[in-house]
Design a protein around this motif. Structure first.
Motif, short mmCIF file in Angstrom:
data_model
loop_
_atom_site.label_atom_id
_atom_site.label_comp_id
_atom_site.label_asym_id
_atom_site.label_seq_id
_atom_site.Cartn_x
_atom_site.Cartn_y
_atom_site.Cartn_z
N ARG A 316 -5.83 40.24 -114.48
CA ARG A 316 -5.08 39.51 -115.20
C ARG A 316 -5.31 39.59 -116.81
NH1 ARG A 316 -6.37 36.73 -110.40
NH2 ARG A 316 -4.51 35.98 -109.44
N SER A 317 -6.42 40.11 -117.26
CA SER A 317 -6.65 40.20 -118.52
C SER A 317 -5.63 41.13 -119.26
CB SER A 317 -8.08 40.78 -118.81
OG SER A 317 -8.23 42.11 -118.67
N ALA A 318 -5.05 41.92 -118.56
CA ALA A 318 -3.90 42.73 -118.88
C ALA A 318 -2.61 42.04 -119.10
CB ALA A 318 -3.92 43.89 -118.03
N LEU A 319 -2.45 41.00 -118.79
CA LEU A 319 -1.23 40.29 -118.81
C LEU A 319 -0.46 40.26 -120.14
CD1 LEU A 319 -1.44 37.16 -116.48
CD2 LEU A 319 0.29 38.89 -116.34
N PRO A 320 -1.41 40.06 -121.16
CA PRO A 320 -0.53 40.09 -122.79
C PRO A 320 0.10 41.30 -123.06
CG PRO A 320 -2.57 38.83 -122.92
CD PRO A 320 -2.48 39.62 -121.40
N GLU A 321 -0.98 42.43 -122.68
CA GLU A 321 -0.21 43.89 -123.10
C GLU A 321 1.10 44.19 -122.24
OE1 GLU A 321 -3.43 43.03 -122.53
OE2 GLU A 321 -4.85 44.13 -123.79
N ILE A 322 1.00 43.89 -120.69
CA ILE A 322 1.95 43.95 -119.83
C ILE A 322 3.29 43.24 -120.38
CG2 ILE A 322 2.72 43.68 -117.52
CD1 ILE A 322 -0.17 44.06 -116.68
N LEU A 323 2.88 41.97 -120.72
CA LEU A 323 4.12 41.20 -121.51
C LEU A 323 5.00 42.01 -122.65
CD1 LEU A 323 5.93 38.66 -121.33
CD2 LEU A 323 4.14 37.54 -122.74
N LEU A 324 3.96 42.47 -123.55
CA LEU A 324 4.69 43.21 -124.59
C LEU A 324 5.42 44.22 -124.19
CD1 LEU A 324 4.21 42.77 -127.61
CD2 LEU A 324 2.40 44.41 -127.51
N CYS A 325 5.08 45.00 -123.05
CA CYS A 325 5.95 46.19 -122.58
C CYS A 325 7.16 45.63 -122.14
CB CYS A 325 5.16 46.76 -121.41
SG CYS A 325 3.57 47.96 -121.74
N ALA A 326 6.89 44.57 -121.46
CA ALA A 326 8.54 43.81 -120.92
C ALA A 326 9.26 43.47 -121.99
CB ALA A 326 8.00 42.82 -119.93
N GLN A 327 8.65 43.03 -123.06
CA GLN A 327 9.49 42.32 -124.20
C GLN A 327 10.00 43.50 -125.14
OE1 GLN A 327 6.31 39.72 -125.73
NE2 GLN A 327 7.51 37.94 -124.83
N GLU A 328 9.11 44.39 -125.35
CA GLU A 328 9.54 45.37 -126.47
C GLU A 328 9.91 46.83 -126.14
OE1 GLU A 328 6.43 45.04 -129.59
OE2 GLU A 328 6.80 42.89 -129.69
N ASP A 329 9.32 47.20 -124.80
CA ASP A 329 9.58 48.85 -124.78
C ASP A 329 11.11 49.07 -124.59
OD1 ASP A 329 9.52 51.18 -123.23
OD2 ASP A 329 7.29 50.89 -123.38
N VAL A 330 11.36 50.11 -125.05
CA VAL A 330 12.88 50.52 -125.09
C VAL A 330 13.36 51.07 -123.65
CG1 VAL A 330 12.98 50.99 -127.62
CG2 VAL A 330 12.36 52.84 -126.29
N ARG A 331 12.32 51.46 -123.00
CA ARG A 331 12.63 52.18 -121.80
C ARG A 331 12.69 51.02 -120.68
NH1 ARG A 331 7.21 55.66 -122.28
NH2 ARG A 331 6.69 53.54 -122.89
N PRO A 332 13.87 51.11 -119.84
CA PRO A 332 13.81 50.13 -118.85
C PRO A 332 12.79 50.30 -118.01
CG PRO A 332 15.93 51.25 -119.55
CD PRO A 332 15.05 51.85 -120.17
N VAL A 333 12.46 51.49 -117.55
CA VAL A 333 11.66 51.53 -116.38
C VAL A 333 10.40 50.91 -116.71
CG1 VAL A 333 10.19 53.33 -115.14
CG2 VAL A 333 12.61 53.63 -115.36
N ILE A 334 10.01 51.04 -117.93
CA ILE A 334 8.59 50.26 -118.24
C ILE A 334 8.85 48.71 -118.39
CG2 ILE A 334 6.93 50.17 -120.24
CD1 ILE A 334 6.87 52.68 -118.82
N ARG A 335 9.85 48.30 -118.66
CA ARG A 335 10.47 46.82 -118.84
C ARG A 335 10.30 46.50 -117.26
NH1 ARG A 335 14.29 48.50 -122.38
NH2 ARG A 335 16.12 47.77 -120.90
N GLY A 336 10.87 47.26 -116.50
CA GLY A 336 10.97 46.76 -115.10
C GLY A 336 9.87 46.54 -114.39
N THR A 337 9.05 47.86 -114.48
CA THR A 337 7.61 47.76 -113.96
C THR A 337 6.72 46.70 -114.57
OG1 THR A 337 7.93 50.07 -113.72
CG2 THR A 337 5.78 49.23 -113.46
N ALA A 338 6.81 46.35 -115.69
CA ALA A 338 5.98 45.31 -116.39
C ALA A 338 6.28 43.93 -115.81
CB ALA A 338 6.07 45.42 -118.03
N ALA A 339 7.55 43.76 -115.53
CA ALA A 339 8.05 42.51 -114.94
C ALA A 339 7.46 42.36 -113.45
CB ALA A 339 9.67 42.59 -114.82
#
Length: 393
Positions: A316-339
């Protein structure tokens, strides 16, 4: 006086080849039916050489083939360094430890070819001799060549199993127009054992040396799209490859060889910290992973797998970094996996993470990423209901 074959065998040991054998370059008729069936059933990975006939008939790609010289190099299975427990780490399968094995094998094959050329009795003979080295990116089926050349047998998991090194070997071969006395193929040695078939988490192994590559976790870690959900938990914290069918094999018990310095793994490369991987630049990726065989598909699959691994490890400590991926990554695969990962890790504060995902969903234009966000919201809503029922008791 030594024959040319005996000289080649002696030289192979000197330059660091662990096993060598000589096979006929006759067509591999025994592969024809299974290769066509694999393709017809959709069991191929797509990474194989695409022209089936060229995999069966060496003469399709090499004029007047006479012999195929097969080699094997044993690779390590255990780390000599201790893996730190500082934070959550992923791991690469053992076949990707050290420098990319394609480069190591090509080096040995080229050195062997240069030696053979020096043994020609005349300039004319040397000019007439021809060689085609290849690793697993070539036309031929490496394990079939190696078995015919007497290096080992093809196990139920489709890997070559050698007597000395188990299946922890890299394979390469040289097609040549020089005729050599060939070695005896090694007979099937698995007997009634089906440990690898039973242990495979996705039932990818067919039990006869073939597999449905689409279901193989090693293949799934190398794809570039969304990983199907049924495989996500099964990869655990492995971000490249899969060793399960090798680790359970009786022939591999106690096998750990450190013959080649360039194969030695570095902890931070093959057991990398997962959180820093999520924001890794292209330059940083090349510096940390560029020398590994597991880097061949690029950064995206490994970052996707790192997100999945963090969710599987419950970090769970990784949630901020994962949220950043969902918010800012230009690649849909990364955004979807982060979600998806947020849906698994955010269950302690479901309202907070539902709100974040709803904001992301409102602006998401990619249908696959949007679907993952919708499913993650549903996951958290269910977690919220359970939490409220528990609080009401």
């Amino acid at each position: 006086m030594q024959s040319l074959k005996e000289k080649i065998i002696a030289e192979s040991k000197r330059i660091g080849i662990d096993k060598i054998g000589f096979a006929s370059a006759e067509p591999f008729y025994e592969l024809e039916a299974s290769l066509h069936e694999q393709r017809a059933r959709g069991y191929n990975s797509g990474f194989e050489h695409q022209v089936v006939e060229e995999r069966i008939y060496p003469e399709k790609t090499f004029e007047n083939p006479q012999t195929i010289i097969a080699i094997a190099l044993a690779y390590p299975t255990k780390m000599h360094q201790e893996v730190p427990r500082d934070e959550k780490r992923g791991m690469f399968a053992r076949a990707s430890w050290g420098i990319d094995y394609h480069n190591i094998l090509r080096d040995r094959l080229e050195k062997l070819i240069e030696f053979i050329k020096t043994q020609a009795e005349s300039i004319e003979e040397q000019e007439n001799w021809r060689f085609a080295p290849q690793v697993d990116t070539g036309e031929l089926v490496d394990v079939a060549v190696a078995q015919r050349a007497g290096l080992g047998f093809i196990g139920r998991n489709g890997l070559l199993i050698t007597e000395e090194f188990g299946s922890f070997v890299y394979l390469g071969e040289i097609v040549t127009n020089i005729r050599f006395e060939v070695d005896e193929p090694v007979p099937f040695g698995c007997g009634d054992c089906t440990r690898c078939v039973t242990a495979c988490p996705t039932k990818a192994l067919l039990g006869d040396g073939r597999l449905n590559a689409q279901r193989c976790l090693s293949y799934q870690t190398q794809t570039k799209g969304m990983m199907p959900e049924e495989y996500r938990k099964k990869i655990r914290n492995v971000i490249y490859g899969c060793d399960i069918c090798q680790l359970v094999c009786p022939y591999n018990q106690g096998k750990d060889f450190h013959f080649h310095e360039e194969m030695e793994p570095e902890v931070d490369a093959v057991y990398p910290k997962l959180k820093p991987m999520l924001q890794l630049s292209n330059k940083g990726f090349k510096l940390q992973f560029g020398h590994l065989a597991g880097s061949w598909r690029g950064k995206k699959p490994l970052q996707r797998n790192a997100i999945i691994a963090l969710a599987n490890l419950g970090d769970r400590s990784a949630l901020p970094e994962i949220l950043l991926c969902a918010q800012e990554d230009v690649r849909p695969v990364i955004r979807g996996t982060a979600a998806w990962a947020i849906g698994r890790l955010g269950n302690k504060e479901p309202d907070q993470w539902i709100n974040q995902l709803e904001q992301l969903l409102a602006k998401e234009e990619d249908p696959e990423a949007a679907y993952e966000m919708e499913q993650a919201i549903l996951q958290l809503q269910n977690a919220n209901k359970k939490k409220r029922r528990k609080d009401d008791k």
